[in-house]
Design a protein around this motif. Structure first.
Motif, PDB file in Angstrom:
ATOM      1  N   PHE A  84      -6.982  -2.912  -1.140  1.00 58.35           N
ATOM      2  CA  PHE A  84      -5.572  -3.278  -0.963  1.00 58.35           C
ATOM      3  C   PHE A  84      -4.864  -3.410  -2.305  1.00 58.35           C
ATOM      4  CE2 PHE A  84      -7.692  -4.843   2.769  1.00 58.35           C
ATOM      5  CZ  PHE A  84      -6.772  -4.784   3.807  1.00 58.35           C
ATOM      6  N   PRO A  85      -3.575  -3.042  -2.362  1.00 60.62           N
ATOM      7  CA  PRO A  85      -2.772  -3.464  -3.503  1.00 60.62           C
ATOM      8  C   PRO A  85      -2.690  -4.997  -3.487  1.00 60.62           C
ATOM      9  CG  PRO A  85      -1.651  -1.750  -2.232  1.00 60.62           C
ATOM     10  CD  PRO A  85      -2.814  -2.209  -1.414  1.00 60.62           C
ATOM     11  N   VAL A 117      -2.146  -6.069  13.404  1.00 65.29           N
ATOM     12  CA  VAL A 117      -1.700  -4.679  13.434  1.00 65.29           C
ATOM     13  C   VAL A 117      -1.206  -4.240  12.057  1.00 65.29           C
ATOM     14  CG1 VAL A 117      -0.102  -3.052  14.505  1.00 65.29           C
ATOM     15  CG2 VAL A 117      -1.106  -4.868  15.879  1.00 65.29           C
ATOM     16  N   CYS A 118      -0.694  -5.197  11.271  1.00 66.07           N
ATOM     17  CA  CYS A 118      -0.143  -4.871   9.948  1.00 66.07           C
ATOM     18  C   CYS A 118      -1.213  -4.718   8.872  1.00 66.07           C
ATOM     19  CB  CYS A 118       0.845  -5.954   9.510  1.00 66.07           C
ATOM     20  SG  CYS A 118       2.355  -6.033  10.494  1.00 66.07           S
ATOM     21  N   VAL A 119      -2.410  -5.225   9.130  1.00 67.14           N
ATOM     22  CA  VAL A 119      -3.450  -5.222   8.095  1.00 67.14           C
ATOM     23  C   VAL A 119      -3.751  -3.806   7.615  1.00 67.14           C
ATOM     24  CG1 VAL A 119      -5.879  -5.704   7.624  1.00 67.14           C
ATOM     25  CG2 VAL A 119      -4.480  -7.393   8.831  1.00 67.14           C
ATOM     26  N   ALA A 120      -3.913  -2.869   8.556  1.00 68.39           N
ATOM     27  CA  ALA A 120      -4.219  -1.483   8.168  1.00 68.39           C
ATOM     28  C   ALA A 120      -3.085  -0.855   7.377  1.00 68.39           C
ATOM     29  CB  ALA A 120      -4.530  -0.648   9.402  1.00 68.39           C
ATOM     30  N   SER A 121      -1.841  -1.274   7.643  1.00 74.03           N
ATOM     31  CA  SER A 121      -0.696  -0.735   6.906  1.00 74.03           C
ATOM     32  C   SER A 121      -0.669  -1.213   5.462  1.00 74.03           C
ATOM     33  CB  SER A 121       0.614  -1.148   7.597  1.00 74.03           C
ATOM     34  OG  SER A 121       0.686  -0.643   8.906  1.00 74.03           O
ATOM     35  N   GLY A 122      -1.339  -2.324   5.194  1.00 72.78           N
ATOM     36  CA  GLY A 122      -1.307  -2.886   3.851  1.00 72.78           C
ATOM     37  C   GLY A 122      -2.341  -2.334   2.900  1.00 72.78           C
ATOM     38  N   LEU A 138      -9.993   4.880   7.536  1.00 69.96           N
ATOM     39  CA  LEU A 138      -9.569   3.506   7.314  1.00 69.96           C
ATOM     40  C   LEU A 138      -9.921   2.995   5.928  1.00 69.96           C
ATOM     41  CD1 LEU A 138      -8.135   1.378   9.034  1.00 69.96           C
ATOM     42  CD2 LEU A 138     -10.364   0.478   9.670  1.00 69.96           C
ATOM     43  N   TYR A 139     -11.068   3.405   5.390  1.00 75.69           N
ATOM     44  CA  TYR A 139     -11.516   2.886   4.104  1.00 75.69           C
ATOM     45  C   TYR A 139     -11.439   3.933   2.993  1.00 75.69           C
ATOM     46  CZ  TYR A 139     -13.330  -1.023   6.841  1.00 75.69           C
ATOM     47  OH  TYR A 139     -13.451  -2.107   7.682  1.00 75.69           O
ATOM     48  N   HIS A 140     -10.829   5.070   3.279  1.00 73.27           N
ATOM     49  CA  HIS A 140     -10.726   6.127   2.277  1.00 73.27           C
ATOM     50  C   HIS A 140      -9.737   5.717   1.193  1.00 73.27           C
ATOM     51  CE1 HIS A 140     -10.484   9.959   0.377  1.00 73.27           C
ATOM     52  NE2 HIS A 140      -9.226  10.152   0.728  1.00 73.27           N
ATOM     53  N   LEU A 141     -10.120   5.900  -0.066  1.00 71.55           N
ATOM     54  CA  LEU A 141      -9.242   5.588  -1.193  1.00 71.55           C
ATOM     55  C   LEU A 141      -8.803   6.894  -1.843  1.00 71.55           C
ATOM     56  CD1 LEU A 141     -11.181   2.597  -2.798  1.00 71.55           C
ATOM     57  CD2 LEU A 141      -9.206   2.508  -1.281  1.00 71.55           C
ATOM     58  N   PRO A 142      -7.660   7.446  -1.434  1.00 71.90           N
ATOM     59  CA  PRO A 142      -7.206   8.716  -2.009  1.00 71.90           C
ATOM     60  C   PRO A 142      -6.801   8.526  -3.466  1.00 71.90           C
ATOM     61  CG  PRO A 142      -5.504   7.780  -0.608  1.00 71.90           C
ATOM     62  CD  PRO A 142      -6.719   6.919  -0.426  1.00 71.90           C
ATOM     63  N   PRO A 143      -7.037   9.509  -4.316  1.00 65.93           N
ATOM     64  CA  PRO A 143      -6.690   9.367  -5.739  1.00 65.93           C
ATOM     65  C   PRO A 143      -5.190   9.450  -6.003  1.00 65.93           C
ATOM     66  CG  PRO A 143      -7.554  11.560  -5.302  1.00 65.93           C
ATOM     67  CD  PRO A 143      -7.729  10.788  -4.040  1.00 65.93           C
ATOM     68  N   LEU A 187     -12.324  -4.712   8.326  1.00 64.46           N
ATOM     69  CA  LEU A 187     -10.984  -4.784   7.749  1.00 64.46           C
ATOM     70  C   LEU A 187     -10.167  -5.894   8.400  1.00 64.46           C
ATOM     71  CD1 LEU A 187      -9.310  -2.974   5.663  1.00 64.46           C
ATOM     72  CD2 LEU A 187      -8.111  -2.154   7.680  1.00 64.46           C
ATOM     73  N   TYR A 188     -10.405  -6.128   9.692  1.00 68.14           N
ATOM     74  CA  TYR A 188      -9.574  -7.051  10.470  1.00 68.14           C
ATOM     75  C   TYR A 188     -10.200  -8.430  10.681  1.00 68.14           C
ATOM     76  CZ  TYR A 188      -7.589  -2.508  11.747  1.00 68.14           C
ATOM     77  OH  TYR A 188      -7.044  -1.256  11.700  1.00 68.14           O
ATOM     78  N   ALA A 189     -11.530  -8.472  10.831  1.00 67.24           N
ATOM     79  CA  ALA A 189     -12.208  -9.702  11.230  1.00 67.24           C
ATOM     80  C   ALA A 189     -11.895 -10.918  10.357  1.00 67.24           C
ATOM     81  CB  ALA A 189     -13.720  -9.469  11.298  1.00 67.24           C
ATOM     82  N   PRO A 190     -11.806 -10.784   9.021  1.00 59.95           N
ATOM     83  CA  PRO A 190     -11.543 -11.973   8.202  1.00 59.95           C
ATOM     84  C   PRO A 190     -10.210 -12.660   8.513  1.00 59.95           C
ATOM     85  CG  PRO A 190     -12.345 -10.167   6.853  1.00 59.95           C
ATOM     86  CD  PRO A 190     -12.033  -9.598   8.188  1.00 59.95           C
TER      87      PRO A 190
END
Length: 335
Positions: free
Chosen positions: A107-108, A143-148, A160-165, A242-245
């Motif tokens: 995440f940023p 629902v917003c977590v994935a957008s962040g 979901l966990y891909h970090l594009p360069p 990604l969501y559980a915490p």
């Protein structure tokens, strides 16, 4: 001030999107993509978010945006988020949880600060509103977590966990939460069918299927309908990290030994060696059919939804045949 920006006319407002590159981290002149401005503008505030003073809808990242970013990066995460921000995710290369595995690295910093603020505001309402209302607000947050997270401008949740360069897009999560809140309210209440069954008329359980079947009286069920976990299809438990915490900040998937053992899946996680091969999937499917016999009445049905998946590696027919064989072995007749 998290998403504050200064328009080229000097007016102060808030951006909706910020386009940037991650490797190396670049906000000035990032890799172009079609959703940026025609001249490469990457600070976006279009539509209802346009500048109210001059009507501008976008601009290039400038010194004022860097000043805001510096201020945000110096902000501490909320105590709630700090409980899990440094936790290490269970590895699964199929969904790209590999080298970068600490939660906050996906995440940023601004996104985690914003999500923490929303969570704290929701928590401050407890005791003032009903549990159902609080749950509604928390569901909108989830629902917003994935957008962040760090994601490319097309926002594909399949990766979901891909970090594009490069060609990433940061979203104003306050705007996103407002949108999700309104959409969820509309779907659940504003457009609800007046003939909808009473929520208490159909019991809902959140548990392992084995536990659910065991609760039913023998021969009391007419039909079991399920979307069967498909060999190496969706790694639901690993994706859920990604969501559980945000539901329980102390939650750790690797400590859920019983759940991990009970999941029907082929996972490539080196921490789940007993789920790495297809042989155990066949055994688990056999167990499912055997357990299904107990609650079903005579001539009861097990209905399976089966669809090809991009991860099934051409083994769809093989898997389908395995399902049929397991059903026959448990006394069912495939139709």
């Amino acid at each position: 001030p998290l998403y504050e920006t200064t328009c080229t006319c000097g007016a102060t407002h808030h951006f909706k999107f910020l386009d940037f590159d991650l490797d190396p981290l670049t906000y000035r002149n990032p890799t172009p993509q079609e959703r940026m401005g025609r001249r490469g503008e990457n600070v976006i505030y279009r539509g209802s978010d346009k500048c109210q003073q001059c009507g501008a809808i976008e601009k290039h990242f400038d010194a004022s945006d860097q000043a805001t970013l510096n201020l945000v990066n110096a902000m501490p995460l909320s105590p709630f988020v700090q409980q899990f921000s440094n936790s290490i995710l269970l590895e699964n290369s199929r969904i790209t949880i590999t080298g970068v595995r600490r939660y906050h690295e996906h995440f940023p910093h601004r996104s985690l600060v914003a999500l923490g603020i929303i969570k704290d505001e929701i928590d401050s309402l407890k005791g003032e509103f009903t549990e159902e209302t609080i749950q509604f607000l928390e569901d909108a947050l989830l629902v917003c977590v994935a957008s962040g997270r760090y994601k490319d401008y097309r926002s594909q949740t399949h990766y979901l966990y891909h970090l594009p360069p490069n060609r990433l897009r940061e979203v104003n999560l306050f705007y996103s939460y407002k949108k999700r809140f309104s959409k969820r309210k509309k779907n659940l209440f504003d457009e609800a069918s007046p003939r909808q069954s009473d929520v208490h008329s159909v019991p809902i359980s959140l548990c392992d299927y084995r536990e659910l079947f065991a609760k039913q009286k023998k021969g009391s069920v007419e039909m079991i309908c399920t979307d069967i976990p498909w060999v190496d299809g969706e790694a639901y438990f690993e994706r859920s990290q990604l969501y559980a915490p945000w539901i329980d900040p102390t939650y750790s998937l690797r400590e859920q030994a019983e759940r991990l053992e009970g999941e029907i899946i082929v996972s490539d996680s080196p921490e789940r060696e007993n789920k790495n091969g297809t042989a155990q999937w066949y055994d688990d499917i056999q167990e499912f059919f055997e357990n299904a016999r107990q609650p079903l009445e005579d001539y009861g049905l097990v209905v399976l939804y089966c669809a090809t998946t991009s991860s099934s590696s051409g083994g769809f027919i093989t898997g389908l045949n395995a399902l049929s064989a397991a059903a026959k072995a448990a006394g069912f007749e495939p139709m």
